[in-house]
Each structure stands twice: as C-alpha cells, then as structure tokens.
Design a protein around this motif. Structure first.
Motif, PDB file in Angstrom:
ATOM      1  N   PRO A 193       0.810  -1.237   0.000  1.00 32.42           N
ATOM      2  CA  PRO A 193       0.000   0.000   0.000  1.00 32.42           C
ATOM      3  C   PRO A 193       0.835   1.275   0.000  1.00 32.42           C
ATOM      4  CG  PRO A 193      -0.849  -1.587   1.576  1.00 32.42           C
ATOM      5  CD  PRO A 193       0.464  -2.120   1.107  1.00 32.42           C
ATOM      6  N   ILE A 194       2.070   1.202   0.553  1.00 32.48           N
ATOM      7  CA  ILE A 194       2.926   2.377   0.588  1.00 32.48           C
ATOM      8  C   ILE A 194       3.245   2.871  -0.823  1.00 32.48           C
ATOM      9  CG2 ILE A 194       5.043   0.977   0.634  1.00 32.48           C
ATOM     10  CD1 ILE A 194       4.443   4.393   2.329  1.00 32.48           C
TER      11      ILE A 194
ATOM     12  N   SER B 258       0.484   5.099  -1.913  1.00 35.59           N
ATOM     13  CA  SER B 258       0.545   6.400  -1.240  1.00 35.59           C
ATOM     14  C   SER B 258       1.578   7.310  -1.893  1.00 35.59           C
ATOM     15  CB  SER B 258       0.869   6.202   0.245  1.00 35.59           C
ATOM     16  OG  SER B 258      -0.113   5.419   0.876  1.00 35.59           O
ATOM     17  N   VAL B 259       2.762   6.754  -2.149  1.00 37.72           N
ATOM     18  CA  VAL B 259       3.824   7.546  -2.787  1.00 37.72           C
ATOM     19  C   VAL B 259       3.420   7.956  -4.198  1.00 37.72           C
ATOM     20  CG1 VAL B 259       6.206   7.502  -3.617  1.00 37.72           C
ATOM     21  CG2 VAL B 259       5.640   6.475  -1.402  1.00 37.72           C
TER      22      VAL B 259
ATOM     23  N   THR C  69       0.438   8.313  -5.406  1.00 36.11           N
ATOM     24  CA  THR C  69      -0.635   9.304  -5.346  1.00 36.11           C
ATOM     25  C   THR C  69      -0.084  10.690  -5.073  1.00 36.11           C
ATOM     26  OG1 THR C  69      -2.177   7.624  -4.515  1.00 36.11           O
ATOM     27  CG2 THR C  69      -2.798   9.929  -4.205  1.00 36.11           C
ATOM     28  N   PHE C  70       0.899  10.775  -4.178  1.00 41.53           N
ATOM     29  CA  PHE C  70       1.521  12.064  -3.871  1.00 41.53           C
ATOM     30  C   PHE C  70       2.243  12.627  -5.091  1.00 41.53           C
ATOM     31  CE2 PHE C  70       5.404  14.315  -2.570  1.00 41.53           C
ATOM     32  CZ  PHE C  70       4.829  15.413  -1.929  1.00 41.53           C
TER      33      PHE C  70
ATOM     34  N   VAL D  93      -7.178   4.472  -7.490  1.00 38.11           N
ATOM     35  CA  VAL D  93      -7.599   5.750  -6.909  1.00 38.11           C
ATOM     36  C   VAL D  93      -8.794   6.264  -7.703  1.00 38.11           C
ATOM     37  CG1 VAL D  93      -5.306   6.388  -6.074  1.00 38.11           C
ATOM     38  CG2 VAL D  93      -5.990   7.047  -8.391  1.00 38.11           C
TER      39      VAL D  93
ATOM     40  N   THR E  62       3.703   6.847 -12.372  1.00 37.16           N
ATOM     41  CA  THR E  62       2.686   6.861 -11.317  1.00 37.16           C
ATOM     42  C   THR E  62       1.305   6.584 -11.892  1.00 37.16           C
ATOM     43  OG1 THR E  62       2.359   9.263 -11.530  1.00 37.16           O
ATOM     44  CG2 THR E  62       3.983   8.500  -9.919  1.00 37.16           C
TER      45      THR E  62
END
Length: 424
Positions: A260-261, A264-265, A267-268, A329, A383
């Motif tokens: 999951p990390i 998160s990265v 998405t940022f 997302v 990404t």
C-alpha cells in the motif's frame, strides 16, 4: 469539446480540402520559386515531390499535377527573365539584404552561364541554389527570347516530370510499406526523415542552430517515430500493444495490493506532477521569461504548453479510449489516450532542460541535471501506470507527444527568430 467536433469534420473532409486548394497552392508555390530572391525561400521542389506522392495515393490526378507544375514553372521563369531584362543586377543589389542571397550563389550561377547558357538553364533548375537566380541572370544578358523559351521549356518539362515521378515512385514504396507497418507509422518515419533533411539544409545555409540543439533534433525524431507507432497501434483494430498493457496493468494491480505504501507515494507524486501543475508552471515560466525580455525562450514555453494542451484534448476526444476498470484511486471520467500527466511532464522538463543545462558550466552538474529531469518525466508517467489509471501505452504516447511538441518549438522558434533578426 467544441474543437473536437471541428476535428472530426476536418478528418472526414480532409481529402476534399486538399484537392480543392491543392492545385492552386501548387501553382502558386512553383510560380514563386522561379522569381529572383523570393524563390530561394520557397519550397517549390518539395511541393512538387509531395504532389507526385499524393497523386500515387489517389488524392491528385497525375496529369493535372504535371500540367499545373509545368505551366507554373515556365511562367515563373519567364517572369524572372523579364525582371532581369528590365532591371538588371541592380534589383538584386537593392533587395539582397532582405534575403539569404550570397555572392557565392550568384558567382556559381554566372559560371554556369558563361560555360554554356542552355546547359546552365536546364541543369541550374535542378540546384536549389541556382534555381531562382538562373532565369533572372539569363535576362540580364543578351540572350534572345526565342532561345530562352526553348531551353526554358526543355528544362521546365524535364524538371517537373522527373520531380513528380520521384514523388510518385516514393508513393509506390509507401503504399507497400504501409501494408506491413501501417500508414501512420510509415508517415511518421517519412516526416522524421524530412525533418532531419530540413535541419541539415537550413543549418548548412544559415548556420543558426547551436551544437546542443542537435540533441533537440534527436529527441524530436525519436519522439515522432514513437508517437507514430503508438497512434498507429491505437488506431488499428489489432493492437499489438494490448497484451503488453494488460500484463503491466495486472502486475501493478498486484503490487498495489501487496504494498500500500507504493500507492501512497504514487498518489503524492501524481498530484504534484499533474498536468495542471506542470502546465501552469510552463505558462508561468514563459510569462516570466517574456517579462525579462528573453523573448525566444518565453515564446517556446508558452507555445509548447498551450499547443500541447490543445493537442491533448483533441487526441483524447478522437480516440476515446476507456481507462482501466481496476484503478486504485478515484479519478475523473475522461478518455485515457494519451496520458495528460506524462504529456505535460515531458513538455515541462524537456523545456526546463533546454533552459537550464546549456548554462551550467560544470560537465558533471550538467549530466546530473539531465538525469534528474529525465527521471522526473519517467516517474510522473509511471505513477499513472502504478495507480492503474492509464494503460502503459497511454503513458508512452504522452511522453512522445510532449517531447515532440517541445522540441519542435525549440527548433522552429530558433529558426524564425533568426529570420526576423536578419531582416532587421
């Protein structure tokens, strides 16, 4: 989008538009190429070859192309001959500062005329340097009009027919090659070859491009060919990249659920590297450079960014490719091809490289900046794949679109800027 409807109408009627204006345009361009001074900047010969190519494609009638070209060539040369007879070399002396005419060009044409007038008129037509000067210089001499018309007709007919046949034969090769590789892919390769030829031709005559702009040319060619291949794939009913897209999508789906990390990265990064952020920065940089009176760089940023946004919207509406249905997302429901994030990131960081790197004196720092900017383009595009909001081919196409448009404006604005400065 309103301009998408215009694009569809244009694409459906493009052949009619070309046919309606093609013959008058061909006549006008070939006519102008026979005039002194002006003719040196007119791509008449290229236009004739292209007309022969289009005749093989069935767009033009080969007999009409030959007739229009021959008449325009003969008439243009006669006008040049008449101007030479009436005004003499004083006309070139007065107007030469506004055109790219060198003494060497005139001397070369003069030597050919002194050797043999008829041979010079016929062979001089096949040289881009002497083509626009020869009829005029002949007019400044004492040759009789009847002799001029004899060699004018022989040279004009030979030049026109051979040039048209060159394009026609080239069209025959394109016809067979496109059957194997696709029409868009082959057209992209042909355009890439023409760009390389144009760069070499312009730089050999005017010496306007800096050495580092050769890298812009290389990236322009690579991105154009890559764009043509991806567009051909998206256009074709049998996509050869579909399996690749599915494999990458499935792999990223597993990675996203296991780590999951990573989501998160990604998405940022995708948020700070969105097309609105990079596009806004591109416009901001352009305006800032214009305020500082760095007109050329400012125009490159503004034109590249705005053109890319326009082209991006057109392509999305035209291809209407659906996004993956397993996105990790929430995203806007708009077409997938090409990736806007990848496209605008490529434009912004390619231009940033062009702006910053040549001004860095240390070799190591230059290389480091190139690596950082290149990785930025790669990471922003990736990404979109990691989050499964785009297919891998969408991102590849986005990189190609952005890099091609950015480098095209780098070369085009450099060329036009030098022309404006030299004419002042």
């Amino acid at each position: 989008m309103p301009y998408a409807h215009f694009f569809f109408a244009l694409s459906r009627n493009i052949e009619s538009f070309v046919v309606a204006g093609g013959y008058p345009f061909l006549f006008f361009v070939v006519l102008l190429e026979g005039l002194p001074l002006i003719g040196t900047a007119i791509p008449g010969h290229i236009s004739i070859i292209v007309a022969g190519f289009l005749a093989r494609m069935g767009v033009f009638n080969i007999y009409w192309v030959i007739s229009v070209t021959v008449v325009a060539a003969l008439l243009g040369d006669y006008i040049g001959f008449t101007l030479g007879r009436k005004y003499g070399l004083s006309l070139i002396a007065r107007l030469r500062p506004y055109f790219f005419i060198k003494d060497a060009h005139i001397d070369r044409a003069r030597k050919m005329l002194d050797t043999h007038t008829g041979k010079a008129m016929i062979l001089g037509r096949f040289s881009p340097v002497t083509r626009a000067l020869m009829p005029f210089l002949v007019g400044t001499g004492e040759i009789k009009a009847g002799k001029f018309w004899f060699y004018n007709i022989v040279g004009g007919v030979c030049w026109a027919v051979l040039s048209i046949m060159l394009g026609y034969v080239f069209g025959e090769g394109y016809h067979y090659a496109s059957g194997y590789f696709g029409k868009i892919a082959v057209a992209g390769i042909i355009l890439a070859i023409l760009i390389m030829w144009g760069y070499r031709f312009i730089n050999s005559r005017f010496h306007i491009f800096a050495k580092y702009e050769l890298f812009s040319l290389g990236l322009n060619i690579i991105s154009l060919v890559l764009l043509a291949v991806t567009v051909q794939d998206a256009w074709s009913g049998n996509s050869f990249m579909a399996n690749f897209d599915v494999v990458v999508n499935t792999f990223m789906d597993r990675i996203g659920h296991l780590y999951p990390i990573v989501i998160s990265v990604a998405t940022f990064v995708t948020t700070i590297g969105s097309m609105y952020v990079t596009g806004g920065l591109g416009i901001l940089f352009g305006v800032s450079l214009m305020i500082k009176k760095r007109w050329r760089l400012g125009l490159i940023f503004i034109f590249s960014t705005s053109t890319t946004l326009f082209v991006l919207g057109i392509m999305k509406e035209f291809f209407m490719r659906m996004r993956p249905d397993n996105a990790l997302v929430i995203l806007a429901d708009n077409p997938s091809f090409p990736s806007g994030h990848a496209c605008m990131a490529a434009v912004f960081f390619v231009l940033l490289t062009y702006l910053v790197v040549p001004r860095v004196k240390t070799h190591i720092k230059r290389e480091l900046l190139i690596v950082v900017f290149s990785l930025s383009v790669f990471v922003v595009g990736m990404t979109r794949v990691v989050l499964n909001v785009h297919w891998a081919s969408d991102v590849i196409a986005g990189w190609a679109v952005g890099a091609f448009i950015a480098t095209s404006f780098v070369l085009l604005v450099r060329y036009l800027g030098v022309l404006v400065v030299r004419k002042k």
